[in-house]
Each structure stands twice: as structure tokens, then as C-alpha cells.
Scaffold this active site. Sequence first.
Site, PDB file in Angstrom:
ATOM      1  N   SER A 114       1.342  -1.810   0.078  1.00 44.65           N
ATOM      2  CA  SER A 114       0.469   0.097  -0.018  1.00 44.65           C
ATOM      3  C   SER A 114       0.798   1.556   0.104  1.00 44.65           C
ATOM      4  O   SER A 114       1.806   1.547  -1.305  1.00 44.65           O
ATOM      5  CB  SER A 114      -0.706  -0.329   1.100  1.00 44.65           C
ATOM      6  OG  SER A 114      -1.932   0.881   1.206  1.00 44.65           O
ATOM      7  N   ASP A 171      -6.116  -3.305  -2.388  1.00 43.46           N
ATOM      8  CA  ASP A 171      -4.553  -2.942  -1.257  1.00 43.46           C
ATOM      9  C   ASP A 171      -4.288  -4.244  -0.433  1.00 43.46           C
ATOM     10  O   ASP A 171      -5.076  -5.709   0.014  1.00 43.46           O
ATOM     11  CB  ASP A 171      -5.702  -2.283  -0.310  1.00 43.46           C
ATOM     12  CG  ASP A 171      -4.500  -1.730   0.269  1.00 43.46           C
ATOM     13  OD1 ASP A 171      -2.947  -2.589   1.332  1.00 43.46           O
ATOM     14  OD2 ASP A 171      -4.438  -0.818   0.795  1.00 43.46           O
TER      15      ASP A 171
END
Length: 733
Positions: free
Chosen positions: A63, A207
Site C-alpha cells: 500500500s 490493497d
Amino acid sequence: MKKFAPFLLLLFAFQLSFSQDTIKRPKIGLVLSGGGAKGFAHVGVLKVLEQAGVKIDFIGGTSMGAVIGGLYASGYNATQLDSIVRITNFDNLLIDYIPRSSKSFYEKRNDELYALILPFNKFKIGAPQSLSKGMFNYNLFNRLTLHARHVRDFNQLPIPFLCMATDIELGKQVILDKGVLAQALFASSALPSVFSPVILDGKLLVDGGVTNNYPIDEIRKLGADIIIGVDMQSGLRGKEELQDGTKILFQITNLQMIEKMNANSKNTNIYIKPDITNIGIVSFEKAKEIILRGEEAAFTVYEDLDKLADKSNPYLKPKLKVASDSLQIVNIICHNLVHYSKAYIEGKLKFKSGAKINYKDLETGINNIDATHNFGTVTYSLEPNGTGDDLVLNLIENPIITYLKFGLHYDGLFKSAVLANITNKNTFFKNDVASLDLIIGDNVRYNLDYYIDNGYNLSIGFKSQLNQFNKNVTKQISSLSIDPSINSINVNFLDLTNQLYFQSIFAQKFLIGLGLEHKYLNINSETIVNSNSVIDRSKYGSVYAYMKYDSFNNQYFPTKGWYLMGDIHNYLFSTDYSGKFNPFSIAKADAGIAVKVFNKTTFKLQTEGGFSIGEKSVPYFDFVLGGYGFIPVNNFKPFYGYDFLSVAGDSYLKSSLAIDYEVFKKNHLNFSANYANIGTNLFDSLDWISLPKYSGYAIGYGLETIIGPIEIKYTWSPEITKGFTWFSIGFGF
């Protein structure tokens, strides 16, 4: 100290295993966890690592950790990353900001008319897949990694790199260590429900923090002997904090990750845990503070970091020298097009194969494509081709082609109104859009638009509009004999206009077009006391041409940009209810510019004018000034200081200036002034350059809201004794 003992033994073993001149330096891996805005602390940690002279051999991230780590691996140093974070407008990240200048006139109207847009499929109203498609992020990543655009194996970056994503279909982690770097960063940071999933190599990715927020094992497999880890993950919330669905969702997601992180932290040689108390995943406005917290956390283990540096030759990461962003586009390759043509795509890009552009031109073109909302996914890469690049576009067409849209508005001319719209794309042909507005309120109106957008090729459209209102207006709008003591009359005004037009892009900026128009006017007044209260009930036929350009960054409160519009109508025939029609023409132009002169202060200057050509004809097409807040109809124009539609003439020249001060975000105080000369055959003499005969001023307050601007203005003129207070609510229609 016990946790650090294995690391010291390892380091000591390396020193004993080799003679002084053949010492093998242990390979150091850096693992950066996700955490949204909290991940800015990674930049602070990197600054301390560089200060200590530590050379990183491998980087793994998830991320925001992937974003910071990937950029660092591609060549940026910590100081450059600090600058990037501080100058980037992260407010645009969540709203998927598309510059207004990237939108066509149709798309500008779409975004500046409707307060609510909902997908409509099989007679069911849907909801958006996410808050944002993330195109702002994707363009940002591509711009920042332009120097590495041809790298397809992340082991070939200055620092070998990998990042994590999650296959949302299979629920498994995905290691991204090959491909296009910008796409890998994009997928790794696609926070579920906030950003749309990313399609990459046939996988639907979100993610990486969902499955692996701390890829320590993956970095060890690359060959890292020592792991420096930075953990930005928050702990579990207490029950008093779990009061809404979003926080509960993140808590559920964090359960597994926190357990995993506790195990991984024990296997990390140097574990850095910045203090992220009171920092949220979208606290982008606290970037400076978050970076500082990263530095503070790294300094707590500085002695351990210092042991990793080569004292005889401390590592100094060089500053990335960003080369020119000039691009030679050899070919444009479009994948997955079904309902849209390549000409349509090139028309949006505003460049063709063989063009020499800079990255800003490419970003603008991609924004132009995204602004159409015709594609659920827009990704691209630059593939080497000789001395240039092939632009490869992967465009996944939006499966939803029908939308319901709604709006609200109030102004002093059309009064209150509720707008309901249905829009359908690809109704009959490729690239087409059909849209119907039904406006219900004090005055029922409609707008019907059908347009086939062929990009650089000639485009065609049809438009039908009904506008009507009841208002006291100047008696000059009528050709009937009226009592000289009466200055204004109450009229019922109805205008039904149908247009068929052709248009194209000129010089990559200007929209030019020509068309045929059929207009029906029905104007009557009960103020006129005679046997016939009808002022006009005629049909008119005309041909017209126009040119438009608009680069304002905001229609209502612009801070930069300019616009230019020109129009000429040749009225050729009429059913001539009044018996006074002669063929004539109306030419008009409008230009304006907005400049930010101080941090929160903008100056806007506008000049417009028009005149008739030919014999004196019917007055219903004269220019009529007065009022504020309404969308112009025919030649009815706003003018501060005078009541609605109270000054008329067949030619006019008007200039206005406005000073807008944004007191705080989306709240505006402004002062405006306008001046005009208007009359009959104004430009036949030098009267048009004389001191203005009409002037008006306004002070006001404006608020930007989800339904559009809410404005209140008090206006006055030194020529008349009465002032006016006007309200305008919502996007204009």
C-alpha cells in the site's frame, strides 16, 4: 537487547569470516507496511537511514509502503520524496480529481448540472463501485516513474523491489515484482471501497494490506540478511470507538493483520514503530507532522542503524536526475474497444501517432478519456519502440450505459426547479450519448440532447430545448404600441428551439461548429390592454456557426484559466406573426480570464458584446440585460444593479470585473462591478467607446455545496435608486 542479540552475532560472524580486504557486507532489506497517510512516516525513516549512511539492498512494501518504497527503489532519495509528499494535493486523491479543462463541453455541463448521479441497469438503481477510480493516483505514479517506464523486472531497478496486492476473487496475496511499476503501485494501494479494484494480468487486485501488510518473508527470499521493518499499522480499537460501519469494517480487516504483524515483528532485526496516535489513514493534511514522527521513531534505534553503515565509506544515496519528459509517440495502440472507435480515443487524447509531446500532454489526454465516464478502467503504459514509445491503452468499457441524474435550482427568473435526467450511451451508434432533462417547478422545461462524438472527425448532434418564464421585463421586447408611461410589462415567455449541428476540434483546443436551427416563440402579456395580448407567435429558421474554448478550473469560482466564445446566427425566414420580419443576423462574442493574485484572492475580468446585421427586424432577439443567477436564454444576459431583463437594445458592449476572496475552504466573499453601453445600432457611431451609460455593483457571499453554489448578492446601480437582493441556489439549468 535480547531481540537484537542474533543480529549482533550475525554481523560479528560476517566480520570474522573474511579477511579485512574481502569483508562481505550483509545484505539489508527494508520492509514498509501500509497505512494510508500514516505511511508518510516512511519518508522520515528513510531520511534517518540516509543520515546514518545505510545502504538498502532490497525493498518490499504494501500500500503506501509500496508507493514510498517503489519510488525510493526507482532512484529518488529521501529529500526528493519529502518534497513530493509536501507539494502533492492529496485532497484530489479521494475525489479522483479531473481538471475541468480536460472535460468536453458536454462533460462540463454534466458535472456542473447534476447533484446526484446513479447507475441505472435493468430498471434497477445501483450504487457506485467505490468512492474513486483512482485515476489521479495512477497519473501521479506514472509521472513520478517516467524515468523507469521501460523497466519490466523490478530486480533491475536501482534497488530490487517488490510489493504486495490481494486477488480479491481468490482471496490470496499476489507478489508484484514484474510489469509496469506504476501499475504495481496502483494495485498495491487500491484500498477496498475507497478505490476501485485494479485489473492486472487478468486478476482483480486490491490493497495488499488485506492479505500481507508486511512482506518480510518475501524480502528474505530475495537474499536479505538483515531486515529493517517499519510498522504503520494501528492497533485494535476499543468498543467506545466502534460506533460506525466503516470503523467496524477496518477492525475486522485488522484482526488477522495485527496477529500476523506481531509474529513478523519478532523476526525483524530492527523494528521501527512510529507514534501514529490520532493519525488517520486519510490525514494527508498532516504530512509534515507524520514525516517528523517517522524521523523521531528512527532516531530511537539510531545506534543500531549506525552499526550497519560502512564507516570508511558511508553510503550517500544520490539525487535522482529527472530527465526530460519529452515523449515521441510512435504508435497509439488501443485494446478492448467495442463501442468506441480509435478516432474517438485520439480525439480525446488530442494527439495522434507520430506526435511529439510531453508527459503533461499525455496526462491531459488520459484525463480527457477518463472524464467521459465511458470506461470503468483506464490504464496505459509506454513501451519502447526505437527512439520513441508506443502508447498502449487498456480500456475496459463501463458496463453501465444508463444513468439517472438529479439536481435542484432556484433563481429570480425561472424560480424553483427540480431536475430529473436519464442519460443513455451507445443508443444507436458508437460514441453516442442521449440525454433528457425534465425540469419541474414554477416553470416546466426540458432539454433533449443527442450527440455522436467522433473525436477529430466531424461529430454530429441534435438538441431540443423548451424554456419558459413569467416576468416583468422591459417593454422594448414588444413591437406593439404601449402606453408611454409604462416602462415594463409582464410577459409569459416560451421558447422552443431545435438544433441540428456539426462540430469538430480545431487546433487541439477550440470547438468549432455550424448548424441549422428551428425556433418557436410564444410571447404574450396581459399588461397590454387591447384586443390582442400576443406579442409574438412565430417560427424562425436560421443557420449558425460557433466557436468555444474554456479552460476555467471552476465554472462558478475560477482561480485560473480563460475562455472565449463566439456565435453568429443568420435568421433567414419566419412565419412572421407580427408582419415585421426581415432577414437579419446576430453576432456575439464573450471572453474572460481568471488570475489568482494572492493566496486566496482571485481577479476575474470579462468582456462581451453583440450586434445585429441587416434591416431593423423584430425586437424579440434583441440583447436584454438585468438580473443574476439564471442561465442565458437567446440574448437575455445577467447584469448587476438592474432588475431582470430591464435594459434592451440590438447591440451592446459589456465589461465586468470581480474580486473573489476564499475566506476558508469553499466559502467566498466577492465584489463585482459591470459596465455596459446598449442601444440601437450602437456600433454605427463611436458611442460604444464612450463612458458607460449603465453600471452596476454587487457584494456577495458564495458557498460551494454538493448541489452546486449557494449565493446571495446585494446589487445596486448609481443610475437608479432601488437596490436588489438576489438568491441563487444549486447548479444552473
